[in-house]
Motif scaffolding. Structure first.
Motif, PDB file in Angstrom:
ATOM      1  N   ILE A 106       0.068   2.290   1.444  1.00 40.88           N
ATOM      2  CA  ILE A 106       1.129   2.514   2.425  1.00 40.88           C
ATOM      3  C   ILE A 106       0.558   3.187   3.674  1.00 40.88           C
ATOM      4  O   ILE A 106       0.926   2.857   4.814  1.00 40.88           O
ATOM      5  CB  ILE A 106       2.263   3.360   1.810  1.00 40.88           C
ATOM      6  CG1 ILE A 106       2.986   2.558   0.719  1.00 40.88           C
ATOM      7  CG2 ILE A 106       3.255   3.815   2.879  1.00 40.88           C
ATOM      8  CD1 ILE A 106       3.951   3.385  -0.111  1.00 40.88           C
ATOM      9  N   ALA A 107      -0.397   4.119   3.471  1.00 38.59           N
ATOM     10  CA  ALA A 107      -1.008   4.837   4.597  1.00 38.59           C
ATOM     11  C   ALA A 107      -1.767   3.902   5.530  1.00 38.59           C
ATOM     12  O   ALA A 107      -1.914   4.201   6.727  1.00 38.59           O
ATOM     13  CB  ALA A 107      -1.938   5.925   4.064  1.00 38.59           C
ATOM     14  N   VAL A 108      -2.260   2.773   5.020  1.00 37.96           N
ATOM     15  CA  VAL A 108      -2.960   1.800   5.865  1.00 37.96           C
ATOM     16  C   VAL A 108      -2.092   1.405   7.050  1.00 37.96           C
ATOM     17  O   VAL A 108      -2.561   1.340   8.200  1.00 37.96           O
ATOM     18  CB  VAL A 108      -3.351   0.549   5.042  1.00 37.96           C
ATOM     19  CG1 VAL A 108      -3.765  -0.600   5.962  1.00 37.96           C
ATOM     20  CG2 VAL A 108      -4.473   0.884   4.069  1.00 37.96           C
ATOM     21  N   PHE A 109      -0.809   1.171   6.811  1.00 34.63           N
ATOM     22  CA  PHE A 109       0.085   0.712   7.875  1.00 34.63           C
ATOM     23  C   PHE A 109       0.526   1.863   8.779  1.00 34.63           C
ATOM     24  O   PHE A 109       0.734   1.671   9.977  1.00 34.63           O
ATOM     25  CB  PHE A 109       1.287  -0.001   7.261  1.00 34.63           C
ATOM     26  CG  PHE A 109       0.898  -1.256   6.545  1.00 34.63           C
ATOM     27  CD1 PHE A 109       0.649  -2.420   7.245  1.00 34.63           C
ATOM     28  CD2 PHE A 109       0.746  -1.278   5.172  1.00 34.63           C
ATOM     29  CE1 PHE A 109       0.262  -3.583   6.592  1.00 34.63           C
ATOM     30  CE2 PHE A 109       0.362  -2.426   4.511  1.00 34.63           C
ATOM     31  CZ  PHE A 109       0.118  -3.582   5.218  1.00 34.63           C
ATOM     32  N   ALA A 120      -2.519  -5.100   2.959  1.00 35.15           N
ATOM     33  CA  ALA A 120      -3.432  -4.153   2.323  1.00 35.15           C
ATOM     34  C   ALA A 120      -3.368  -4.402   0.825  1.00 35.15           C
ATOM     35  O   ALA A 120      -2.341  -4.837   0.299  1.00 35.15           O
ATOM     36  CB  ALA A 120      -3.046  -2.715   2.647  1.00 35.15           C
ATOM     37  N   SER A 121      -4.481  -4.145   0.148  1.00 38.69           N
ATOM     38  CA  SER A 121      -4.505  -4.345  -1.292  1.00 38.69           C
ATOM     39  C   SER A 121      -5.518  -3.401  -1.916  1.00 38.69           C
ATOM     40  O   SER A 121      -6.260  -2.710  -1.205  1.00 38.69           O
ATOM     41  CB  SER A 121      -4.826  -5.804  -1.631  1.00 38.69           C
ATOM     42  OG  SER A 121      -4.548  -6.077  -2.987  1.00 38.69           O
ATOM     43  N   LYS A 212      -6.829  -5.535   4.498  1.00 39.49           N
ATOM     44  CA  LYS A 212      -7.554  -4.266   4.341  1.00 39.49           C
ATOM     45  C   LYS A 212      -7.562  -3.885   2.863  1.00 39.49           C
ATOM     46  O   LYS A 212      -6.508  -3.759   2.239  1.00 39.49           O
ATOM     47  CB  LYS A 212      -6.871  -3.166   5.154  1.00 39.49           C
ATOM     48  CG  LYS A 212      -7.584  -1.830   5.108  1.00 39.49           C
ATOM     49  CD  LYS A 212      -8.810  -1.817   5.985  1.00 39.49           C
ATOM     50  CE  LYS A 212      -9.361  -0.412   6.166  1.00 39.49           C
ATOM     51  NZ  LYS A 212     -10.531  -0.375   7.061  1.00 39.49           N
ATOM     52  N   MET A 213      -8.756  -3.714   2.300  1.00 36.36           N
ATOM     53  CA  MET A 213      -8.883  -3.335   0.900  1.00 36.36           C
ATOM     54  C   MET A 213      -9.068  -1.827   0.787  1.00 36.36           C
ATOM     55  O   MET A 213      -9.810  -1.212   1.556  1.00 36.36           O
ATOM     56  CB  MET A 213     -10.075  -4.050   0.264  1.00 36.36           C
ATOM     57  CG  MET A 213      -9.992  -5.574   0.303  1.00 36.36           C
ATOM     58  SD  MET A 213      -8.517  -6.255  -0.501  1.00 36.36           S
ATOM     59  CE  MET A 213      -8.770  -5.692  -2.199  1.00 36.36           C
ATOM     60  N   VAL A 214      -8.381  -1.241  -0.167  1.00 33.96           N
ATOM     61  CA  VAL A 214      -8.438   0.201  -0.420  1.00 33.96           C
ATOM     62  C   VAL A 214      -9.032   0.414  -1.803  1.00 33.96           C
ATOM     63  O   VAL A 214      -8.535  -0.133  -2.791  1.00 33.96           O
ATOM     64  CB  VAL A 214      -7.036   0.827  -0.328  1.00 33.96           C
ATOM     65  CG1 VAL A 214      -7.091   2.308  -0.670  1.00 33.96           C
ATOM     66  CG2 VAL A 214      -6.451   0.618   1.072  1.00 33.96           C
ATOM     67  N   GLU A 215     -10.083   1.205  -1.874  1.00 35.36           N
ATOM     68  CA  GLU A 215     -10.735   1.447  -3.163  1.00 35.36           C
ATOM     69  C   GLU A 215      -9.967   2.493  -3.964  1.00 35.36           C
ATOM     70  O   GLU A 215      -9.511   3.503  -3.426  1.00 35.36           O
ATOM     71  CB  GLU A 215     -12.171   1.915  -2.947  1.00 35.36           C
ATOM     72  CG  GLU A 215     -12.944   2.096  -4.245  1.00 35.36           C
ATOM     73  CD  GLU A 215     -14.412   2.427  -4.022  1.00 35.36           C
ATOM     74  OE1 GLU A 215     -15.035   2.970  -4.954  1.00 35.36           O
ATOM     75  OE2 GLU A 215     -14.935   2.133  -2.926  1.00 35.36           O
TER      76      GLU A 215
END
Length: 237
Positions: A106-109, A120-121, A212-215
């Protein structure tokens, strides 16, 4: 949005299987509600059984109008008339979803001031070669800013030189979309790469969308097989 298709090729009716007293889909729905991150949570399904289960337990459910090839198509139909900006897709077989990982996508956006990111994923590092080689494990490779380059059921990158130090990542089936990206997805025809791999995220890449990928270090248990369900039962205790 939790897409919930009744049939599954590897494990038929898996979402209605018992997970220590409640069906898998209800466990997933409750886990998403308990994060307290969302304005609203719906199960979107083609099954009257799943629809009734969620409604009978005080939840919100939407019956799909059309037949859909993917969860993204199913969600796109459901949100087409809703006044929303960001839509999160949590797979119905993910009852171990964690709050922190959802906060991060959610923070990506929130940090994307120019609205350049379409999706994002999540991805999690994997080191076990059996899992890396398993076609049921979808792998993702990213660029140096963690944007997805490609998803595959094959081993990517191919380890011609294992000493080079490449990292392997498993793609977790949780997406955050801008609503416009979902609307585009529904209109765009499936192309050869998506059709070959049977991975819906590839359609976004084939049409130039930015993912955008989030680890995350949280692996959880995705229930794809009867063996996964048994592991989930033990973990739930």
């Amino acid at each position: 949005m939790i897409p919930a298709r009744y049939q599954a090729s590897r494990f038929p009716a898996k979402l209605m299987q018992d997970l220590n007293g409640k069906p898998v889909i209800l466990r997933t729905y409750e886990a998403v509600i308990n994060t307290k991150l969302f304005d609203d949570v719906y199960v979107v399904t083609d099954s009257e059984l799943i629809f009734a289960l969620i409604k009978d337990n005080g939840g919100k459910a939407i019956m799909s109008i059309q037949e859909h090839e993917s969860g993204s198509d199913r969600i796109a139909e459901a949100v087409s008339t809703m006044n929303v900006d960001i839509v999160i897709n949590v797979q119905g077989d993910e009852p171990f979803i964690d709050t922190e990982s959802l906060k991060r996508i959610i923070a990506v956006f929130k940090n994307d001031k120019k609205s350049e990111i379409d999706l994002a994923s999540l991805m999690t590092p994997i080191t076990d070669w059996e899992e890396i080689s398993n076609p049921n494990t979808v792998k993702v490779i990213v660029d140096n800013r963690s944007f997805a380059l490609y998803f595959s059921r094959s081993v990517i990158p191919y380890p011609r030189d294992k000493s080079a130090g490449a990292l392997y990542y498993k793609h977790k089936g949780i997406y955050a979309f801008r609503k416009r990206a979902l609307a585009d997805f529904q209109k765009l025809p499936m192309l050869a790469l998506e059709a070959t791999e049977k991975i819906e995220a590839i359609r976004f890449l084939e049409y130039g969308k930015k993912i955008k990928m989030v680890e995350t270090q949280v692996t959880g248990i995705e229930i794809d097989t009867p063996e996964d369900l048994e592991r989930a039962k033990k973990a739930w205790k």
